[in-house]
Design a protein around this motif. Structure first.
Motif, mmCIF file in Angstrom:
data_model
loop_
_atom_site.group_PDB
_atom_site.id
_atom_site.type_symbol
_atom_site.label_atom_id
_atom_site.label_comp_id
_atom_site.label_asym_id
_atom_site.label_seq_id
_atom_site.Cartn_x
_atom_site.Cartn_y
_atom_site.Cartn_z
ATOM 1 N N LYS A 1 44.217 68.510 57.189
ATOM 2 C CA LYS A 1 44.901 68.121 56.067
ATOM 3 C C LYS A 1 44.696 66.657 56.104
ATOM 4 O O LYS A 1 44.906 66.070 55.123
ATOM 5 C CB LYS A 1 46.242 68.394 55.974
ATOM 6 N N GLY A 2 44.120 66.033 57.030
ATOM 7 C CA GLY A 2 44.117 64.750 57.198
ATOM 8 C C GLY A 2 45.724 63.861 57.351
ATOM 9 O O GLY A 2 45.815 62.762 57.072
ATOM 10 N N PHE A 3 46.523 64.509 58.047
ATOM 11 C CA PHE A 3 47.898 64.108 58.174
ATOM 12 C C PHE A 3 48.046 63.844 59.639
ATOM 13 O O PHE A 3 47.605 64.451 60.573
ATOM 14 C CB PHE A 3 49.052 65.384 57.788
ATOM 15 N N PRO A 4 48.699 62.778 59.786
ATOM 16 C CA PRO A 4 49.084 62.304 61.293
ATOM 17 C C PRO A 4 50.277 63.504 61.710
ATOM 18 O O PRO A 4 50.642 63.867 60.850
ATOM 19 C CB PRO A 4 49.571 61.010 61.266
ATOM 20 N N ALA A 5 50.358 63.447 63.058
ATOM 21 C CA ALA A 5 51.565 64.251 63.479
ATOM 22 C C ALA A 5 52.398 63.336 64.382
ATOM 23 O O ALA A 5 52.029 62.496 65.236
ATOM 24 C CB ALA A 5 51.109 65.405 64.223
ATOM 25 N N LEU A 6 53.571 63.621 64.190
ATOM 26 C CA LEU A 6 54.745 62.883 65.019
ATOM 27 C C LEU A 6 55.528 63.987 65.923
ATOM 28 O O LEU A 6 55.907 64.957 65.410
ATOM 29 C CB LEU A 6 55.527 62.208 64.330
ATOM 30 N N VAL A 7 55.152 63.807 67.297
ATOM 31 C CA VAL A 7 55.572 65.093 68.185
ATOM 32 C C VAL A 7 56.931 64.423 69.016
ATOM 33 O O VAL A 7 56.570 63.389 69.690
ATOM 34 C CB VAL A 7 54.660 65.265 68.942
ATOM 35 N N HIS A 8 57.828 65.242 69.281
ATOM 36 C CA HIS A 8 59.016 64.963 69.607
ATOM 37 C C HIS A 8 58.842 65.895 71.029
ATOM 38 O O HIS A 8 59.117 67.112 70.997
ATOM 39 C CB HIS A 8 60.405 65.124 68.870
ATOM 40 N N PHE A 9 58.912 65.199 72.188
ATOM 41 C CA PHE A 9 58.746 65.826 73.459
ATOM 42 C C PHE A 9 60.178 65.946 73.973
ATOM 43 O O PHE A 9 60.643 64.716 74.154
ATOM 44 C CB PHE A 9 57.733 65.586 74.438
ATOM 45 N N SER A 10 60.789 66.934 74.148
ATOM 46 C CA SER A 10 62.182 67.063 74.418
ATOM 47 C C SER A 10 62.435 68.051 75.418
ATOM 48 O O SER A 10 61.571 68.850 75.916
ATOM 49 C CB SER A 10 63.194 67.151 73.167
#
Length: 126
Positions: A31-40
C-alpha cells in the motif's frame, strides 16, 4: 453511557505469529504505507502505559499501519529485529527499519513520525 463511542475497533493490529507479521508488513509495503511497531511485553509497565497513546496515534495517522508485537509471544520477529528492551518502537518503510525509539517517550515518537511523513511526502501536512 448512552452514545459513548468507547467500543470503536482498534486500529492497532496485534501480531501473534511470524506469518501474521509477514502478512501485515507485506500489506503495508504494497500500500506504500509506513508501519510503526510497538514491541512490548505484558509484564512491562512502560509498555502497558504506552498502549493508550499508541491507540491515539493509530487514530491520528490514517496512512500509517500500527502493529503491536509481544516479544514473548513472537520471539522470532523480536530476535530477528534485535529488540533488546521493551518498549521499543520501530518505524518501518518497505519492510526495512528506518527509525528506532527505545523507551516510553510519546513526544519523541510523534516527532519522528511527523518528520518521516514530512520527508516522505512533503506535500502532505499533518
Amino acid at each position: 453511557m448512552k452514545g459513548q463511542q468507547r467500543l470503536k475497533k482498534s486500529k492497532v493490529v496485534k501480531i501473534d505469529s511470524k506469518e501474521s507479521w509477514e502478512h501485515h508488513i507485506t500489506n503495508a509495503t504494497n500500500k506504500g504505507f509506513p508501519a510503526l511497531v510497538h514491541f512490548s511485553a505484558y509484564w512491562c509497565m512502560p509498555s502497558i502505559a504506552m498502549n493508550p497513546y499508541f491507540e491515539e496515534l493509530a487514530s491520528t495517522y490514517q496512512d500509517v499501519v500500527f502493529l503491536n508485537v509481544d516479544v514473548d509471544e513472537v520471539k522470532e520477529v523480536a530476535s530477528k529485529l534485535e529488540i533488546k528492551a521493551t518498549p521499543t518502537f520501530l518505524l518501518m518503510n518497505g519492510g526495512a527499519t528506518v527509525d528506532k525509539i527505545v523507551g516510553a517517550n510519546p513526544h519523541e515518537i510523534r516527532k519522528r513520525i511527523n518528520y518521516f511523513i514530512h520527508q516522505s511526502h512533503p506535500h502532505k501536512s499533518m
